[in-house]
Design a protein around this motif. Structure first.
Motif, PDB file in Angstrom:
ATOM      1  N   PRO A 288       5.749   8.689 -28.322  1.00 28.41           N
ATOM      2  CA  PRO A 288       5.226   7.337 -28.551  1.00 28.41           C
ATOM      3  C   PRO A 288       3.793   7.215 -28.069  1.00 28.41           C
ATOM      4  N   ALA A 289       3.075   6.267 -28.644  1.00 29.59           N
ATOM      5  CA  ALA A 289       1.681   6.030 -28.265  1.00 29.59           C
ATOM      6  C   ALA A 289       1.590   5.747 -26.774  1.00 29.59           C
ATOM      7  N   GLY A 290       0.595   6.333 -26.136  1.00 24.37           N
ATOM      8  CA  GLY A 290       0.351   6.098 -24.722  1.00 24.37           C
ATOM      9  C   GLY A 290       1.133   6.989 -23.780  1.00 24.37           C
ATOM     10  N   ALA A 291       2.104   7.738 -24.310  1.00 30.25           N
ATOM     11  CA  ALA A 291       2.950   8.548 -23.436  1.00 30.25           C
ATOM     12  C   ALA A 291       2.170   9.646 -22.733  1.00 30.25           C
ATOM     13  N   LEU A 292       1.175  10.192 -23.395  1.00 29.79           N
ATOM     14  CA  LEU A 292       0.414  11.307 -22.817  1.00 29.79           C
ATOM     15  C   LEU A 292      -0.853  10.842 -22.111  1.00 29.79           C
ATOM     16  N   SER A 293      -1.507   9.847 -22.667  1.00 28.38           N
ATOM     17  CA  SER A 293      -2.764   9.379 -22.070  1.00 28.38           C
ATOM     18  C   SER A 293      -2.547   8.729 -20.712  1.00 28.38           C
ATOM     19  N   ALA A 294      -1.316   8.343 -20.412  1.00 33.89           N
ATOM     20  CA  ALA A 294      -1.025   7.704 -19.128  1.00 33.89           C
ATOM     21  C   ALA A 294      -0.807   8.711 -18.004  1.00 33.89           C
TER      22      ALA A 294
END
Length: 314
Positions: A49-55
């Protein structure tokens, strides 16, 4: 050090268990658990899902649970860390099994005999030997090379195509745009194993089909087999090519929209064989040890293998 598992379309419990078994003592966090955890250095993903890695502030590398990485490269917030794709004997063998199955089924007139059986008709139809048929493989990487070798061993004439020059001891590999034209013009069965990139998106369209040979030893137009990515194909153009005779049959394992909508005419077209993206399904017991060995090597300071070139898209 922890590892994040973020998957869509796979059973996370199965993959978490396989990863834990492959590396006892390592902590596997399954999203949404672990979101933003600074202890996480590696992520094992499929369509996260979006944001899962950038966080993740201390992320060092991302591993894709499959040969395709377009789902990752399309993420606008993909962190600037190495991305590794899976290259594994199990995955390659499964793709080759699918390729050989579909090539043989078309070559041995499987559709014709299934229709005869449905009508209780005992009828024979001539079929060419493997040596009379040319299989053109678009995408001659790990998967294409192995499939080509197995098909050649069965007696098929095999041609490979790649965007850049590649050498094979016994299979002719033709590069670039001129090579593509040559492969299209000589192929009786077109096997597509290309990655999805900006250059290949929508490549299976009316313009490409117009470059195919007009008649094959099977007595009709060429056969299309796509086990690469759904974004490679224009499905309206495939249907038109089938109805016009430009293509005689098609085996499709991937689609523009997945799952394939029930209203799609591909389900009911008499010359189309549909499978639900199962050509090379990722096996947790087979692939988890490969991923964890990569992570252990990276922790020792060794270079990661099978890294993706973001500019090329694979």
């Amino acid at each position: 050090m922890s590892v994040l598992l973020a998957v869509t379309g796979f059973d996370p419990a199965e993959w978490a268990a396989a990863l834990e078994a492959a590396a006892p003592g390592r902590t596997i966090r399954v999203l949404p658990d672990g979101a933003g955890d600074p202890e996480i250095r590696y992520a094992v993903v499929w369509k996260p899902p979006a944001g899962a890695l950038s966080a993740l502030p201390n992320l060092r590398a991302v591993f894709s649970l499959g040969a395709g990485v377009d789902h990752l490269l399309a993420m606008p917030d993909l962190p600037d860390v190495p991305v590794a794709r899976i290259v594994a004997g199990d995955l390659t063998a499964r793709m080759t099994e699918y390729a050989v199955w579909r090539v043989l089924d078309h070559a041995r007139r499987g559709r014709f005999y299934r229709e005869a059986q449905n009508k209780s008709v005992w009828i024979e139809r001539g079929q060419p030997a493997a040596s009379e048929l040319t299989v053109g493989i678009l995408g001659f990487g790990e998967l294409g090379r192995d499939a080509g070798e197995k098909l050649a061993a069965l007696g098929f004439r095999v041609l490979g195509w790649s965007r850049t020059a590649k050498h094979h001891a016994s299979i002719e590999v033709l590069p670039g745009e001129d090579g593509l034209s040559a492969v299209l013009g000589r192929s009786d069965i077109l096997l597509v194993l290309l990655p999805l990139t900006a250059d290949t998106r929508g490549i299976l369209d009316a313009r490409l089909f117009a470059r195919l040979k007009h008649r094959t030893p099977l007595g009709e137009g060429p056969v299309l087999i796509n086990a690469g990515r759904g974004g490679l194909q224009n499905e309206a153009d495939i249907l038109e090519a089938l109805d016009s005779g430009r293509l005689s049959e098609a085996s499709l394992d991937v689609f523009e929209t997945e799952p394939l909508p029930a209203a799609s005419p591909l389900w009911r077209h008499p010359r189309v064989f549909v499978t639900p993206h199962i050509a090379a399904a990722s096996s947790a017991p087979a692939l988890a040890p490969i991923i964890m060995r990569q992570i252990e090597a990276a922790e020792r300071g060794e270079a990661l293998q099978n890294l993706v070139d973001r500019k090329r898209g694979y």
